[in-house]
Design a protein around this motif. Structure first.
Motif, PDB file in Angstrom:
ATOM      1  N   PHE A 163       0.835  -1.207   0.000  1.00  0.00           N
ATOM      2  CA  PHE A 163       0.000   0.000   0.000  1.00  0.00           C
ATOM      3  C   PHE A 163       0.870   1.257   0.000  1.00  0.00           C
ATOM      4  O   PHE A 163       0.565   2.237  -0.681  1.00  0.00           O
ATOM      5  CB  PHE A 163      -0.924  -0.025   1.218  1.00  0.00           C
ATOM      6  N   PHE A 164       1.968   1.231   0.745  1.00  0.00           N
ATOM      7  CA  PHE A 164       2.865   2.387   0.777  1.00  0.00           C
ATOM      8  C   PHE A 164       3.425   2.680  -0.619  1.00  0.00           C
ATOM      9  O   PHE A 164       3.537   3.838  -1.025  1.00  0.00           O
ATOM     10  CB  PHE A 164       4.025   2.145   1.748  1.00  0.00           C
ATOM     11  N   ASN A 165       3.791   1.630  -1.337  1.00  0.00           N
ATOM     12  CA  ASN A 165       4.322   1.821  -2.694  1.00  0.00           C
ATOM     13  C   ASN A 165       3.247   2.372  -3.628  1.00  0.00           C
ATOM     14  O   ASN A 165       3.529   3.203  -4.497  1.00  0.00           O
ATOM     15  CB  ASN A 165       4.865   0.497  -3.237  1.00  0.00           C
ATOM     16  N   TRP A 166       2.012   1.897  -3.456  1.00  0.00           N
ATOM     17  CA  TRP A 166       0.900   2.410  -4.261  1.00  0.00           C
ATOM     18  C   TRP A 166       0.684   3.894  -3.977  1.00  0.00           C
ATOM     19  O   TRP A 166       0.475   4.696  -4.885  1.00  0.00           O
ATOM     20  CB  TRP A 166      -0.361   1.609  -3.941  1.00  0.00           C
ATOM     21  N   LEU A 167       0.727   4.256  -2.705  1.00  0.00           N
ATOM     22  CA  LEU A 167       0.576   5.659  -2.333  1.00  0.00           C
ATOM     23  C   LEU A 167       1.711   6.505  -2.877  1.00  0.00           C
ATOM     24  O   LEU A 167       1.521   7.661  -3.271  1.00  0.00           O
ATOM     25  CB  LEU A 167       0.533   5.798  -0.807  1.00  0.00           C
ATOM     26  N   GLY A 168       2.919   5.922  -2.905  1.00  0.00           N
ATOM     27  CA  GLY A 168       4.102   6.687  -3.271  1.00  0.00           C
ATOM     28  C   GLY A 168       4.027   7.320  -4.637  1.00  0.00           C
ATOM     29  O   GLY A 168       4.410   8.482  -4.814  1.00  0.00           O
ATOM     30  N   ALA A 180       6.215  15.065  -7.524  1.00  0.00           N
ATOM     31  CA  ALA A 180       5.549  13.850  -7.068  1.00  0.00           C
ATOM     32  C   ALA A 180       6.538  12.690  -7.052  1.00  0.00           C
ATOM     33  O   ALA A 180       7.661  12.801  -7.540  1.00  0.00           O
ATOM     34  CB  ALA A 180       4.364  13.524  -7.982  1.00  0.00           C
ATOM     35  N   GLY A 181       6.089  11.567  -6.510  1.00  0.00           N
ATOM     36  CA  GLY A 181       6.904  10.356  -6.508  1.00  0.00           C
ATOM     37  C   GLY A 181       7.616  10.142  -5.180  1.00  0.00           C
ATOM     38  O   GLY A 181       8.610  10.806  -4.889  1.00  0.00           O
ATOM     39  N   PHE A 182       7.105   9.206  -4.361  1.00  0.00           N
ATOM     40  CA  PHE A 182       7.688   8.884  -3.055  1.00  0.00           C
ATOM     41  C   PHE A 182       8.129   7.422  -3.060  1.00  0.00           C
ATOM     42  O   PHE A 182       7.547   6.585  -3.760  1.00  0.00           O
ATOM     43  CB  PHE A 182       6.659   9.081  -1.939  1.00  0.00           C
ATOM     44  N   HIS A 192      11.745   5.173   6.197  1.00  0.00           N
ATOM     45  CA  HIS A 192      11.679   6.429   5.457  1.00  0.00           C
ATOM     46  C   HIS A 192      10.567   6.366   4.412  1.00  0.00           C
ATOM     47  O   HIS A 192      10.414   5.363   3.710  1.00  0.00           O
ATOM     48  CB  HIS A 192      13.007   6.717   4.753  1.00  0.00           C
ATOM     49  N   PHE A 193       9.808   7.443   4.310  1.00  0.00           N
ATOM     50  CA  PHE A 193       8.842   7.631   3.223  1.00  0.00           C
ATOM     51  C   PHE A 193       9.073   9.046   2.711  1.00  0.00           C
ATOM     52  O   PHE A 193       8.627  10.020   3.306  1.00  0.00           O
ATOM     53  CB  PHE A 193       7.405   7.451   3.730  1.00  0.00           C
ATOM     54  N   LYS A 194       9.813   9.138   1.608  1.00  0.00           N
ATOM     55  CA  LYS A 194      10.237  10.448   1.113  1.00  0.00           C
ATOM     56  C   LYS A 194      10.132  10.501  -0.407  1.00  0.00           C
ATOM     57  O   LYS A 194      10.201   9.479  -1.089  1.00  0.00           O
ATOM     58  CB  LYS A 194      11.693  10.743   1.506  1.00  0.00           C
ATOM     59  N   SER A 195       9.998  11.707  -0.914  1.00  0.00           N
ATOM     60  CA  SER A 195       9.999  11.919  -2.361  1.00  0.00           C
ATOM     61  C   SER A 195      11.437  11.886  -2.873  1.00  0.00           C
ATOM     62  O   SER A 195      12.396  12.110  -2.129  1.00  0.00           O
ATOM     63  CB  SER A 195       9.362  13.263  -2.705  1.00  0.00           C
ATOM     64  N   PHE A 355       7.373   9.095 -12.849  1.00  0.00           N
ATOM     65  CA  PHE A 355       8.138   8.245 -13.761  1.00  0.00           C
ATOM     66  C   PHE A 355       9.391   8.969 -14.248  1.00  0.00           C
ATOM     67  O   PHE A 355      10.499   8.435 -14.206  1.00  0.00           O
ATOM     68  CB  PHE A 355       7.262   7.850 -14.951  1.00  0.00           C
ATOM     69  N   CYS A 356       9.213  10.211 -14.703  1.00  0.00           N
ATOM     70  CA  CYS A 356      10.332  10.995 -15.219  1.00  0.00           C
ATOM     71  C   CYS A 356      11.361  11.270 -14.119  1.00  0.00           C
ATOM     72  O   CYS A 356      12.565  11.204 -14.357  1.00  0.00           O
ATOM     73  CB  CYS A 356       9.803  12.306 -15.784  1.00  0.00           C
ATOM     74  N   ARG A 357      10.879  11.554 -12.914  1.00  0.00           N
ATOM     75  CA  ARG A 357      11.770  11.838 -11.786  1.00  0.00           C
ATOM     76  C   ARG A 357      12.628  10.627 -11.449  1.00  0.00           C
ATOM     77  O   ARG A 357      13.830  10.751 -11.179  1.00  0.00           O
ATOM     78  CB  ARG A 357      10.907  12.233 -10.588  1.00  0.00           C
ATOM     79  N   LYS A 358      12.044   9.440 -11.481  1.00  0.00           N
ATOM     80  CA  LYS A 358      12.800   8.226 -11.166  1.00  0.00           C
ATOM     81  C   LYS A 358      13.869   7.959 -12.224  1.00  0.00           C
ATOM     82  O   LYS A 358      14.993   7.582 -11.907  1.00  0.00           O
ATOM     83  CB  LYS A 358      11.873   7.017 -11.053  1.00  0.00           C
TER      84      LYS A 358
END
Length: 433
Positions: A163-168, A180-182, A192-195, A355-358
């Motif tokens: 769920f955390f990954n879905w939220l990220g 965006a993108g966590f 850690h839950f960070k962008s 997607f672009c940020r990653k």
């Protein structure tokens, strides 16, 4: 200052029926401790040469405590993990050789926990915090960046970490709602839950770190202090990836389109179409335009966009990606009719930015091995200095591409018998100094 060979294994114990075992550190031949920003758990493997019959006391689910004394800071690092596997066992005369595999206890709790619930009027960062504290019941420190939007969603029998990954990928920063993108991971300090942008911003400033370590390749030849040279010199360096513009085009890494398909209201899904009945189209993007919206470690782009041929490769849309999405995830609570087609466009905005940020986050990669340092953690910063091999004789210049500040994407601390510790680092950065 002591050298890397003085790293000590202070103790190695495990609990059986709430009783702590005797110290078995003399049976340990090797320890590997692994952290990664791609993993929600610290992992550890311990190679054992057992002449005491210790394996007969274990059932493969005990808590284990490993205490290592770091050579650089003379600080004791304590790891409390849960054994989940006893590896292949080889017997030679009176000795049993086997491997103990362990992970964080929270990971096993996650594996036995499912969430079937609807959420509304809660921000992603609030959900992550409450689930870690109340459901996973962790006592570790939490480093959670605030998110902006209140999420409306239904969780269909998922594990919390899933769920955390879905939220990220659906979360935007409270500090900058255009970013965006966590991601969610664990290192020695906690969860850690960070962008991506927050990670880069913190690494650039050194926020949250007692010290940003600097390592130099070939330092022995440049420094008169051999002790410092040994501790902060790079032993080996590998270059996993060079820039590949053609692969980026073929895979749609440099330019593309995102369209969301709503599962709760198909008629208003955003899909690429010319139909008058479904008037919505997806959003297109390219790396050159998106680059200026991001936080960066360095001052220069890692790609050349002044050359028209390269620029054409990086602006030509080659892939359309579809993402199942709840259409009204970000609806304003004041909206009276959420099915009128006038909904927020965050669906594509968050998807394409994340997607672009990653992709840009890990443009430049490096793998190095350094003398053991338990103070290096996944998600934190490290400085690397590599000399330019083409520099003029007698003059030392830095390699402009591979020198600079990096984010530690992964770290493996390897302890071997004889008090020796080495650290392998997987490093990434998105720009050039």
């Amino acid at each position: 200052m002591s050298n890397s060979n003085s790293t000590k294994l202070r103790s190695a114990k495990f609990k059986i029926d709430n009783t702590t075992s005797d110290d078995f550190q003399k049976l340990v031949t090797e320890i590997n401790i692994i952290e990664s920003i791609d993993s929600p758990s610290i992992r550890m493997s311990i190679a054992i040469s057992d002449s005491t019959g210790m394996i007969n006391l274990m059932r493969g689910s005990e808590m284990i405590e490993i205490i290592l004394e770091d050579a650089i800071s003379n600080t004791a690092y304590t790891y409390n993990l849960r054994i989940y596997r006893l590896g292949p066992r080889t017997r030679f005369q009176k000795n049993d050789n086997y491997v103990i595999e362990a992970i964080s206890n929270e990971f096993l709790v996650n594996e036995t926990t499912v969430i079937t619930k609807s959420f509304k009027d809660k921000k992603a960062s609030e959900l992550v915090k409450s689930l870690l504290e109340d459901t996973i019941q962790t006592k570790k420190k939490l480093f959670i960046e605030k998110t902006k939007d209140k999420i409306k969603c239904v969780v269909p029998n998922w594990r919390p970490f899933d769920f955390f990954n879905w939220l990220g990928v659906r979360s935007v920063r409270d500090e900058n709602n255009k970013q965006a993108g966590f991601i969610f991971w664990e290192n020695f300090k906690g969860f850690h839950f960070k962008s991506f942008d927050k990670i880069i911003k913190d690494c650039k400033s050194g926020t949250g770190q007692d010290r940003v370590f600097k390592y130099t390749y070939g330092q022995k030849n440049l420094q008169s202090d051999t002790t410092v040279s040994d501790i902060f010199s790079i032993q080996t360096v590998q270059y996993p990836n060079a820039f590949d513009s053609l692969l980026g085009v073929r895979n749609g890494h440099w330019a593309g389109a995102f369209c969301s398909v709503s599962l709760d209201y198909v008629e208003n899904s955003k899909i690429s179409t010319t139909s008058k009945e479904v008037p919505f189209t997806g959003k297109t993007w390219n790396m050159i335009d998106m680059y200026s919206k991001m936080e960066h470690l360095g001052n220069k782009k890692p790609f050349l966009d002044s050359d028209n041929s390269i620029k054409a490769l990086m602006t030509t849309v080659r892939r359309i990606r579809y993402r199942p999405n709840q259409l009204h995830l970000w609806d304003d609570s004041s909206t009276t009719d959420a099915t009128d087609g006038k909904y927020d466009e965050r669906s594509e905005e968050t998807a394409l930015y994340a997607f672009c940020r990653k992709i840009n986050f890990e443009t430049i990669k490096l793998k190095v091995t350094v003398p053991g340092n338990l103070g290096l953690h996944a998600g934190e910063a490290v400085d690397i200095e590599i000399p330019d091999p083409l520099a003029q004789k007698g003059k030392v210049e830095k390699d402009k591409t591979y020198s600079g500040r990096y984010v530690i994407a992964g770290v493996r601390h390897k302890y071997s018998g004889g008090q020796s510790l080495t650290t392998d680092l997987e490093l990434i950065k998105d720009s050039i100094d």
